[in-house]
Design an enzyme around this catalytic site. Sequence first.
Site, mmCIF file in Angstrom:
data_model
loop_
_atom_site.group_PDB
_atom_site.id
_atom_site.type_symbol
_atom_site.label_atom_id
_atom_site.label_comp_id
_atom_site.label_asym_id
_atom_site.label_seq_id
_atom_site.Cartn_x
_atom_site.Cartn_y
_atom_site.Cartn_z
ATOM 1 N N SER A 75 -9.427 1.879 2.158
ATOM 2 C CA SER A 75 -8.533 2.709 1.371
ATOM 3 C C SER A 75 -7.390 1.924 0.721
ATOM 4 C CB SER A 75 -7.933 3.809 2.265
ATOM 5 O OG SER A 75 -7.172 3.253 3.329
ATOM 6 N N LYS A 130 0.857 -1.187 0.000
ATOM 7 C CA LYS A 130 0.000 0.000 0.000
ATOM 8 C C LYS A 130 0.893 1.236 0.000
ATOM 9 C CE LYS A 130 -3.884 2.115 2.468
ATOM 10 N NZ LYS A 130 -4.856 1.983 3.589
ATOM 11 N N SER A 190 -10.064 -0.429 6.191
ATOM 12 C CA SER A 190 -9.399 -0.261 4.903
ATOM 13 C C SER A 190 -8.650 -1.474 4.381
ATOM 14 C CB SER A 190 -8.450 0.943 4.963
ATOM 15 O OG SER A 190 -9.166 2.139 5.093
#
Length: 506
Positions: free
Chosen positions: A173, A98, A197
């Site tokens: 996210s 990420k 997320s």
Amino acid sequence: MAITRPTLDQVLDIRTQLHMQLTHEQAASYLELMQPSFDAYDLVDELADFVPPIRYDRSSGYRHRPSAKENPLNAWYYRTEVNGAREGLLAGKTVALKDNISLAGVPMMNGAAPLEGFVPGFDATVVTRLLDAGATILGKATCEHYCLSGGSHTSDPAPVHNPHRHGYASGGSSSGSAALVASGEVDIAVGGDQGGSIRIPSAFCGTYGMKPTHGLVPYTGVMAIEATIDHVGPITGNVRDNALMLQAMAGADGLDPRQAAPQVDDYCSYLEKGVSGLRIGVLQEGFALANQDPRVADKVRDAIARLEALGAHVEPVSIPEHNLAGLLWHPIGCEGLTMQMMHGNGAGFNWKGLYDVGLLDKQASWRDDADQLSASLKLCMFVGQYGLSRYNGRYYAKAQNLARFARQGYDKALQTYDLLVMPTTPITAQPHPPANCSITEYVARALEMIGNTAPQDITGHPAMSIPCGLLDGLPVGLMLVAKHYAEGTIYQAAAAFEASVDWRTL
């Protein structure tokens, strides 16, 4: 190099900021008295920073921001290749990080234009541990704007698409992380979770996403939102890879204040145990969200029935504190991120550990064009700033106290049950809102799916989303929650369900 000293006028301006009354003569006295402190600042400025060395060479690795043609899902931010150890738990596995996770020498944007051009100078702890375990890092996965969205439409510069349906949300996210695993571009990925997320994109994309117990996996080298809800964990295409990945990443590193003697287990030892005798509580509040799609609920109930058929003891349970924990996210998350991520430039103060000075410097630039911040972040900042300025943080403080009460509600139920189960999200992936949508629609699509996932970020309990079927061609997620540090029990049930059926046929 000497730091710039303040002028008398600047001291007088600071006087006003600190709500003080000083004469010019008094201010001049303080200015003179400040000089020895600034001599210490000069010394700090001259010394080399004390950060971990880069242990895996990347001088020969390429760094490339893929074109739209090369990146149809917009799931990659940057491509590279960093090879880890030749042997280990994750040997042969390819991984995406990420893009709020520091990989030295490779740009990191965190989905937000203010960070464009930032290049970390050291690796996050999870990066080093994955490389130690033999993984090969293929790049940085796109994430949402400062990680403040459960949808995947807020990332700069463009939305991330769901591998199952172009134009639909991959979830956020950790939007790119789940999309890359689901599309088969990488074997495994690392995500972050402050309100769901890891689990939301796993539910929307049909991957396995574990939010570990708070503090089990070190957050060192990952950009903070609010330390008490920051989590980092694995997103994978199967349960075994998830357990292996957590095994590689878990444990104290001595640099993360979120960690208090984390208890690491042998997670793979649970994978063949089956669910016979496990006590599972079906959380009634988890099926009662206002936007609960009954078809999603039916898919999840069918999955729970399968666990029961496999030998688990299943019965309903009510935990009123589940809803409370979700509400507590507002003062904790909004005031906390306003102070730590924004006013504190991604670091904040008053903790010992590893600070990223370069990231702090770069994050300070958000003030140069705050209008470009996403609507979902602005909303949180408006709430947070009002709470801080009008009520002096008292509701943040009280909410943190009540978070312990909410945790007790979960803990009490988990004295009776080994696991709690519910839908990960009340809905399946939705279409991206149009680029010219209203603020209201933009924010609604960012937050409409967090009702069941935000509570465990507040209480710190481990929670995992596993795919349990398709609805109109889009995945549905079942969420499993356990006691603190009981990730093994979650893997036990997840592996049994996975072995019993191909979820894509349900």
